[in-house]
Design an enzyme around this catalytic site. Structure first.
Site, PDB file in Angstrom:
ATOM      1  N   LYS A 171       0.854  -1.197   0.000  1.00 51.02           N
ATOM      2  CA  LYS A 171       0.000   0.000   0.000  1.00 51.02           C
ATOM      3  C   LYS A 171       0.883   1.238   0.000  1.00 51.02           C
ATOM      4  CE  LYS A 171      -4.483  -0.334   2.264  1.00 51.02           C
ATOM      5  NZ  LYS A 171      -5.145  -0.221   3.577  1.00 51.02           N
ATOM      6  N   ILE A 172       0.624   2.100  -0.972  1.00 53.36           N
ATOM      7  CA  ILE A 172       1.390   3.341  -1.109  1.00 53.36           C
ATOM      8  C   ILE A 172       0.381   4.501  -1.120  1.00 53.36           C
ATOM      9  CG2 ILE A 172       2.908   4.672  -2.642  1.00 53.36           C
ATOM     10  CD1 ILE A 172       4.464   2.259  -2.027  1.00 53.36           C
TER      11      ILE A 172
END
Ligand code: E4P
Length: 216
Positions: free
Chosen positions: A83-84
């Site tokens: 997750k960015i």
């Protein structure tokens, strides 16, 4: 539509997976903190419980650090998605990770433009936080709809994860608009089963059966 659980509680995940209706899990730093366990240990356990995509979030706020963390986290298990956050540094990091076949869930998305940039950068998933938008007086589900339309317009393959849902109606709306995935807390998954007319109907059938002295 795929259903993901939004939690790092392994017991909830085990239960949902045993029901055969959970396709993946999204964690975030708050969920990991709430688990009270080391990041790697809990993420690896979740990956072993659920064979689907398991999102684990980076902490860095600069592209270089995000890339480094993403390489490390994605090496833990084959079903990990990194997750960015869709900040500028995050968008810069995504093409580098995509080139390396590291799957990215572009997260903390609150606008159609952020979703457009994430898709152009090569994100595998985009997570609009619909409930948090509702909380500040905007229409979260409208954002999900806009993103789906934009992706359809240009043939982007990035999948939309409707996130931060607050009630079962959000889930039904997401399915109606053709969202690929909704991620939800365990209590919302449980609420999806419920309808008072179903309970009353089942109770009536049993009462009639028993009153007639029937046996199976
Ligand atoms: C999604 O991936 C996030 O973990 C999550 O939906 C955040 O939602 P919240 O507003 O319920 O914390």
């Amino acid at each position: 539509m795929k259903i993901f659980l939004d939690t790092a509680d392994v017991e909830e995940i085990r239960t949902g997976v045993s029901w055969g209706i959970v396709d993946g899990v999204t964690t975030n730093p708050s969920h990991i903190a709430a688990s009270g366990r080391p990041f790697r240990e809990v993420v690896e356990e979740i990956c072993d419980i659920c064979p689907g995509p398991i999102s684990a979030e980076v902490i860095s706020t600069e592209a270089e650090g995000m890339i480094e963390e993403a390489r490390m986290v994605s090496s833990w298990k084959p079903n990990i998605v990194v997750k960015i956050p869709v900040i500028k540094e995050g968008i810069k990091a995504i093409p580098v990770l995509a080139q390396e076949d590291i799957k990215v869930n572009a997260t903390v998305c609150f606008s159609a433009n952020q979703a457009l940039l994430a898709a152009k950068a090569g994100a595998t998933y985009i997570s609009p936080f619909v409930g948090r938008l509702d909380t500040v007086g905007h229409d979260g589900m409208l954002l999900a709809e806009e993103i789906l339309q934009i992706y359809r317009n240009y043939g982007f393959t990035t999948e939309v994860i409707v996130a931060a849902v607050r009630h079962p109606l959000h889930v039904a709306q997401a399915a109606l608009m053709g969202a690929h995935i909704t991620t939800m807390r365990f209590n919302i998954l449980e609420q999806m089963f419920n309808h008072p007319l179903t309970d009353a109907g089942v109770e009536q059938f049993l009462a009639d059966w028993n009153a007639a002295g029937l046996s199976s």
